[in-house]
Write an enzyme that holds these catalytic residues in place. Sequence first.
Site, PDB file in Angstrom:
ATOM      1  N   ASP A  33       0.811  -1.222   0.000  1.00 13.17           N
ATOM      2  CA  ASP A  33       0.000   0.000   0.000  1.00 13.17           C
ATOM      3  C   ASP A  33       0.841   1.267   0.000  1.00 13.17           C
ATOM      4  OD1 ASP A  33      -2.721   0.105  -0.373  1.00 13.17           O
ATOM      5  OD2 ASP A  33      -3.136   0.825   1.649  1.00 13.17           O
ATOM      6  N   ASP A  55     -13.621  -6.708   7.742  1.00 13.97           N
ATOM      7  CA  ASP A  55     -13.787  -8.162   7.681  1.00 13.97           C
ATOM      8  C   ASP A  55     -15.039  -8.596   8.436  1.00 13.97           C
ATOM      9  OD1 ASP A  55     -12.680  -7.254  10.003  1.00 13.97           O
ATOM     10  OD2 ASP A  55     -11.088  -8.735  10.121  1.00 13.97           O
TER      11      ASP A  55
END
Length: 748
Positions: free
Chosen positions: A139, A456
Amino acid sequence: MASSTSLPLHICHGNKLTMIINRSHAVLHSIAISFLIHYRASFLFHQPTPVIIPWLLLFTSELILSFIWFLGRAYIWRPVYRTMFPESLPNDDKLPAIDVFICTTGPDKEPTIGVMNTLLSAMALDYPPDKLHVYLSDDGGYAITLHAMRESWSFARWWLPFCRRFGIKTRCPEAYFSRTKNHDSDSKNPDNFMVEREKIKEQYVLFKERVRRAGEESKFKDKGVYTASNHPSCIEVMEENSKEGLLEDQIIEVPLLVYVSREKRTSQFHHFKAGAVNVLLRVSAMLSNSPYILMLDCDMYCNDPTSARQAMRLHLDPEMSPSLAFVQFPQAFRDISENDIYDSEVRSAYTILWPGLDGLKGPVLSGTNFYIKREALCCHSIKKDIDLRELKDSFGPSNEFIKSLCQDYKKPNLNDNGEASNMLLEEDKVLASCSYEDHTKWGKEVGFLYDSVAEDFLTGFVMQCEGWISAYVAPSSSSRPQFLGTSTTNLNDLLTQGIRWGSGLVDVALSRFSPLFYGSSRTSFLHSMGYAELSLFPLLYCLPLWCFATIPPLYLLNGIPLYPKVSDPYFSVFLFIFLPSLSKHLHEVVVTGRPIRKWINEQRIWMIKSVTCHLYGSLDAILKKFDLRKVSFLTTNKVADDEQIKLYREGKFDFRASTIFVAPLATVMLVNLASIVGGVYRIMFMGADWRKMFGQVLLSFYIVVMNYVVIEGMVLRKDKGRIPLYVNVLSIVFSLIFLSLGSHIISI
């Protein structure tokens, strides 16, 4: 391996005795709670005026704890466990392909060598190499990470054949070469094995040295206009450039390895890990488009190379497969000490909560260590009668990506057509651009959802509300954990991580997807109860525990009882709720094979987290809800500190943490110590009735004994991990202000 007709792929079974014990305790505890509510409600208006407010606060706290306890009964209603049969899997040529997603943010908190070890362990899974594809999302767009991946690709050509040839079970190189005795091999020729092992170890040392040297050089290189938060997309497929050191007739099958760094601009919001995973979903669809995906944290390596085959036993089960979204494995940690003072193991989640949810509709999506069906994340395969404009509104403007969602899509062969490969890579750069998701349903209905930093948890919950189920597979006591990672080994990292988790969970509780309301009509009542407990526990534990840690001690110091006296029958109600709850927790700890000190550690950490990170995480979520604070993401530090590790191994708390964590702990301890001393003095020398004050003395005594480590850090310890002097002074000031101001208000 041939499939077997005599054995199923797996069996699911429960423990009837455990269910009987759990349900019996729940019934008795519920009866006791009803008596407690009757007592508080009946005597509320019989109290003197100074006692009404604290009485109401305690009553409210008891109701909140009763509510969160009630929600938690979902876990113990029907826990199940699964047994696998490896003989039942089909031949390798019939196994489906798997994409592996690994995400990292940068080398500052996630050491590059550790990330590469996770990557190598994934490449070495016991699975057909041509059906395994590994993607690393960087990232920050760091040059060192890309360089390390190239080096990993080269080393993998040594490491993978060695693991296959000698049946190596520990396929993380760092973990394997750290062994001093057991070499973890099935080799029948030990002499040849040792020669090969030393050769591979030498290659691994060289590999680490090249990565280390490149990391040092990158610190002095000018990145120009690009930074971790401002850089273009970069996608590179690792290819074989050299065969130096290998025999000409040796065929080395290596899984596809792809580096992905999505475009980031400071003007765009990137949705943290969820955004990175959604980019991987799109990029991988162009290159491999496997029907199943393994998600791994960058520090969570594959400890059991057969985990993919274990997951496929469930995914290929004809009774479960049509509705099975993901198979969740537990998180286990290689750096946990025997004492585990910070409860880094998170024992209750993986031994109680997840098996309990597995008996309902399946466990929570836990961020890592799960094999998920791509179809569950990308809604469904496209049917021919769907309008193209509607598809682009959902999935974005890429025609190539939309084609990949079709049932008859043929995966491209990257090795056969260089021009086609270049075209796909260029398309992938578009899919990884920061503006691709604009005006689409990515993060809203497609992929990982963006409504919470606990992406999640939220994504898995919404899947199950849409009809999907999940399964939980834990290793038996005699088998290897499927995955091993690193845990937090100091107080500051533990509580910082707790703020992020708490904020994310409360985000969900306050969102349109709140399990209390959204789930009640879309999934089973018990299943929505379990999710509601998980989303609400940071908020609903911090408020009552702050109340119990301050109100009863304050009134004990002033000689005012808030609980029934010992001779009152209602006192036994409070005692019946308190002591059996502790005993039930102790029973759960012992049954799962842990020592009694584990029970003490869990009680202590529960209280510490409730008055610190759960409070701050809940406040963070509430402020974000009202747009008073921007969404942020705190990456868990994975860089080890020798001094911190030493204290952790010795079972000593490291209080070199933020003052916002340590000062409240010390203040609470001083308030309760002062109340015990003051209360006992009143009983012994001022004629106070001990029978009326015993409940408050017992509560403060319990708090002090369970958290003696805080007193130890304030007074007794002289090492670097002690509570700093300025924090002690600050805590003394806070406790004096609270006690004097509280006593003044009571006397009015």
